[in-house]
Design a protein around this motif. Structure first.
Motif, short mmCIF file in Angstrom:
data_model
loop_
_atom_site.label_atom_id
_atom_site.label_comp_id
_atom_site.label_asym_id
_atom_site.label_seq_id
_atom_site.Cartn_x
_atom_site.Cartn_y
_atom_site.Cartn_z
N PRO A 76 0.80 -1.23 0.00
CA PRO A 76 0.00 0.00 0.00
C PRO A 76 0.83 1.29 0.00
O PRO A 76 0.30 2.36 -0.27
CB PRO A 76 -0.84 -0.13 1.27
N GLN A 77 2.15 1.19 0.25
CA GLN A 77 3.00 2.38 0.17
C GLN A 77 3.02 2.96 -1.24
O GLN A 77 3.35 4.13 -1.42
CB GLN A 77 4.43 2.06 0.63
N TYR A 78 2.67 2.17 -2.24
CA TYR A 78 2.56 2.71 -3.61
C TYR A 78 1.65 3.94 -3.60
O TYR A 78 1.90 4.92 -4.32
CB TYR A 78 1.95 1.66 -4.55
N GLU A 79 0.58 3.89 -2.83
CA GLU A 79 -0.37 5.00 -2.78
C GLU A 79 0.29 6.28 -2.28
O GLU A 79 0.14 7.35 -2.87
CB GLU A 79 -1.56 4.63 -1.89
N GLN A 80 1.07 6.17 -1.18
CA GLN A 80 1.76 7.36 -0.65
C GLN A 80 2.89 7.82 -1.58
O GLN A 80 3.13 9.01 -1.72
CB GLN A 80 2.33 7.07 0.75
N LEU A 81 3.57 6.85 -2.21
CA LEU A 81 4.62 7.22 -3.17
C LEU A 81 4.02 8.05 -4.30
O LEU A 81 4.56 9.09 -4.69
CB LEU A 81 5.31 5.97 -3.73
N GLN A 82 2.88 7.59 -4.83
CA GLN A 82 2.21 8.32 -5.90
C GLN A 82 1.78 9.70 -5.43
O GLN A 82 1.91 10.69 -6.16
CB GLN A 82 1.02 7.52 -6.43
N ALA A 83 1.30 9.79 -4.18
CA ALA A 83 0.83 11.09 -3.65
C ALA A 83 1.98 12.09 -3.55
O ALA A 83 1.83 13.25 -3.97
CB ALA A 83 0.18 10.88 -2.28
N ILE A 84 3.15 11.66 -3.03
CA ILE A 84 4.25 12.64 -2.92
C ILE A 84 4.84 12.94 -4.30
O ILE A 84 5.31 14.06 -4.54
CB ILE A 84 5.35 12.23 -1.91
N GLU A 86 3.04 13.12 -7.12
CA GLU A 86 2.10 14.10 -7.70
C GLU A 86 2.33 15.49 -7.13
O GLU A 86 2.30 16.48 -7.85
CB GLU A 86 0.65 13.66 -7.44
N LYS A 87 2.55 15.56 -5.83
CA LYS A 87 2.69 16.86 -5.16
C LYS A 87 3.99 17.57 -5.53
O LYS A 87 4.04 18.79 -5.61
CB LYS A 87 2.62 16.66 -3.64
N HIS A 88 5.08 16.80 -5.75
CA HIS A 88 6.40 17.43 -5.90
C HIS A 88 7.06 17.23 -7.26
O HIS A 88 8.16 17.74 -7.48
CB HIS A 88 7.34 16.89 -4.81
N LYS A 89 6.42 16.53 -8.19
CA LYS A 89 7.08 16.21 -9.46
C LYS A 89 7.44 17.45 -10.28
O LYS A 89 8.38 17.41 -11.07
CB LYS A 89 6.24 15.25 -10.29
N ASP A 90 6.73 18.55 -10.09
CA ASP A 90 7.04 19.78 -10.83
C ASP A 90 8.05 20.65 -10.08
O ASP A 90 8.31 21.78 -10.47
CB ASP A 90 5.76 20.57 -11.11
N LYS A 91 8.58 20.12 -8.98
CA LYS A 91 9.55 20.87 -8.16
C LYS A 91 10.88 20.11 -8.11
O LYS A 91 11.48 19.97 -7.05
CB LYS A 91 8.99 21.08 -6.75
N ASN A 92 11.32 19.61 -9.26
CA ASN A 92 12.60 18.91 -9.37
C ASN A 92 12.71 17.70 -8.43
O ASN A 92 13.71 17.52 -7.75
CB ASN A 92 13.77 19.87 -9.15
N PHE A 93 11.67 16.89 -8.43
CA PHE A 93 11.66 15.66 -7.63
C PHE A 93 11.10 14.52 -8.47
O PHE A 93 10.15 14.70 -9.23
CB PHE A 93 10.80 15.85 -6.37
N VAL A 94 11.70 13.34 -8.32
CA VAL A 94 11.21 12.17 -9.04
C VAL A 94 11.39 10.92 -8.17
O VAL A 94 12.27 10.88 -7.32
CB VAL A 94 11.93 12.01 -10.41
N ILE A 95 10.52 9.97 -8.38
CA ILE A 95 10.64 8.66 -7.74
C ILE A 95 10.97 7.64 -8.82
O ILE A 95 10.38 7.67 -9.91
CB ILE A 95 9.32 8.26 -7.04
N ILE A 96 11.91 6.76 -8.53
CA ILE A 96 12.25 5.67 -9.44
C ILE A 96 12.01 4.36 -8.69
O ILE A 96 12.64 4.10 -7.66
CB ILE A 96 13.73 5.74 -9.90
N GLY A 97 11.08 3.55 -9.20
CA GLY A 97 10.76 2.27 -8.58
C GLY A 97 11.48 1.12 -9.26
O GLY A 97 11.56 1.07 -10.49
N PHE A 98 12.02 0.21 -8.44
CA PHE A 98 12.67 -0.99 -8.94
C PHE A 98 11.97 -2.22 -8.35
O PHE A 98 12.22 -2.58 -7.20
CB PHE A 98 14.14 -1.03 -8.53
N PRO A 99 11.08 -2.86 -9.09
CA PRO A 99 10.48 -4.11 -8.60
C PRO A 99 11.58 -5.14 -8.35
O PRO A 99 12.53 -5.24 -9.12
CB PRO A 99 9.57 -4.56 -9.74
#
Length: 195
Positions: A76-84, A86-99
């Motif tokens: 369920p942490q996917y949900e919080q990862l997506q939320a942060i 969405e909130k910060h992607k336009d402020k020089n932030f990115v998440i990279i997921g590695f299954p």
């Protein structure tokens, strides 16, 4: 004459000391070069669709790298990862997921199945890479960088479980390692993103 003989006798000793000091200095500088901090920008990986993803395209951004799994109690942490994201992607932030399937075989799916699962269940829109190994003899090079002080210049660590987070600063350097149980929306992570 007596001084000249004394000088001739001690010159080899002085020269030997000088050479030893030079060797020590050279060894120290070469060992500091091998301990020099690498960056994540050196890596190219494959995303879930089989396309090449070049970390050097993320220069100037803060990066949260996370190993993920579809059948974990922490999924369920996917949900919080997506939320942060969405909130910060336009402020020089990115998440990279590695299954990764390293813990309890909790990521058994193919890349296509993982992509479908992430989109359908959590609306994941941050970049997801191809399934890799994050520990053991077949550990991916990105995770060797993240977990070895000799490569990242910060600390040695071990991936404890699914959803461990590695925080990379705008220079591509490892800043912090965050426990799998720490939620992505925790103040420790949000403050780091916003600082």
């Amino acid at each position: 004459m007596k001084h000249l003989i004394t000088l001739l006798m001690i010159t080899p000793f002085i020269w030997s000391c000088y050479n030893q000091a030079q060797k020590k200095t050279n060894n120290e500088s070469s060992s500091s070069q091998t301990m020099s901090k690498q960056t994540i920008y050196q890596f190219q990986v494959e995303d879930l669709e089989g396309n090449t993803f070049d970390f050097s395209t993320l220069k100037g951004k803060k990066i949260l790298v996370v190993n993920t799994a579809s059948e974990c109690g922490l999924t369920p942490q996917y949900e919080q990862l997506q939320a942060i994201y969405e909130k910060h992607k336009d402020k020089n932030f990115v998440i990279i997921g590695f299954p990764a399937n390293n813990f309890g075989s909790q990521e058994p799916g193919t890349n296509q199945q993982i992509a479908t699962f992430c989109q359908k269940n959590f609306g994941v829109s941050f970049p997801m890479m191809s399934k890799i190994s994050v520990k053991g003899n077949d550990m991916h090079a990105v995770y060797q960088f993240l977990t070895q002080k000799a490569k990242n210049g910060l600390e040695d660590s071990e991936v404890q479980w699914n959803f461990q987070k590695y925080l990379i600063n705008e220079k591509g350097e490892l800043d912090k390692v965050v426990s799998p149980r720490t939620l992505p929306t925790d103040a420790e992570i949000v403050n780091w993103i916003e600082s």
